[in-house]
Design an enzyme around this catalytic site. Structure first.
Site: not given
Length: 257
Positions: A149, A162, A166
């Protein structure tokens, strides 16, 4: 023209796509299958995998449902046993399944949300790649594509843990690429920007958040899942035969601002 098309031909290839029942994973599964691959549709629930596989089969494509929870190591190991028993090989792995249970201030992340995110997004990708690379090496090599991401480069607001996972996926991609190259296994990453998926609905379907986000996207729009699949096809195919360790931004220019 035929030589160009041949670069993207995946006929007789076995491709595993995790998180394949919706969003980016589904778009990737459809495109890889359209190029001739037999695509293993994997997600947490077998029923959902069967539904998507049936849809692809109805279109004349080759798809096989195999459920797997990426946060459970025993399920990952069982999935690979099943793949080896049924096909004897794996040519393409798309690590796409991910989780983001906490949307809010990073300092409010509780232990359960932290652990779940790390287990799926880091540990899951790691052992999928570890087992996948060894199976690929048995048959002359293959391609692993990790869906990371842009948040791995610039942490997203209220997406702290998160984003951290990533960033780890980006580093993991480079580490596997370096060590798996002698095995003829290429390892690359896709870094999607804001994409219109159920997974990203808290961002793209909130008018205020979307508007603020798009101020940093030169193309001034959110992507569709299908716009991510072309890069995955490139990385899965012979068109990228000398590409490994690459992290490709597909973000409407977000990381250039």
């Amino acid at each position: 023209m035929s030589n160009t098309l041949e670069l993207f031909n995946l006929q007789d290839k076995i491709a595993l796509v995790t998180g394949a029942t919706r969003g980016i994973g589904l778009a990737c599964a459809e495109l890889l299958a359209s190029q001739g691959a037999t695509v293993i549709i994997s997600s947490r629930k077998q029923e959902s995998c069967e539904q998507v596989a049936a849809q692809l089969q109805a279109s004349g494509l080759k798809a096989v449902p195999m459920a797997c929870h990426l946060g459970e190591l025993d399920q990952i190991e069982a999935l690979y046993r099943q793949i080896e028993e049924r096909f004897g090989r794996l040519d393409v792995l798309v690590n796409n399944g991910a989780t983001n249970p906490h949307f809010g201030p990073i300092y409010d992340t509780d232990v359960a949300a932290f652990q779940k995110t790390v287990d799926v997004n880091i540990r899951g990708y790691f052992f999928m790649s570890s087992l996948g690379s060894k199976l690929m090496a048995k048959n002359g090599g293959g391609s692993i594509i990790n869906v990371a991401s842009v948040n791995g480069v610039i942490p997203g607001l209220y997406q702290g843990i998160y984003s951290i996972t990533k960033a780890a996926v980006i580093s993991m991609t480079k580490a596997f690429a370096k060590e798996c190259a002698p095995m003829k296994v290429r390892v690359n990453a896709l870094l999607p920007g804001a994409t219109d998926t159920k997974f990203a609905s808290a961002l793209v379907h909130n008018d205020a958040i979307r508007s603020a986000l798009l101020q940093h996207v030169p193309m001034n729009r959110v992507a569709q899942p299908s716009e991510m699949a072309g890069t995955v096809l490139y990385l899965a195919s012979n068109a990228s035969s000398y590409t490994t360790g690459a992290c490709i931004n597909v973000d409407g220019g977000y990381l250039t601002v």
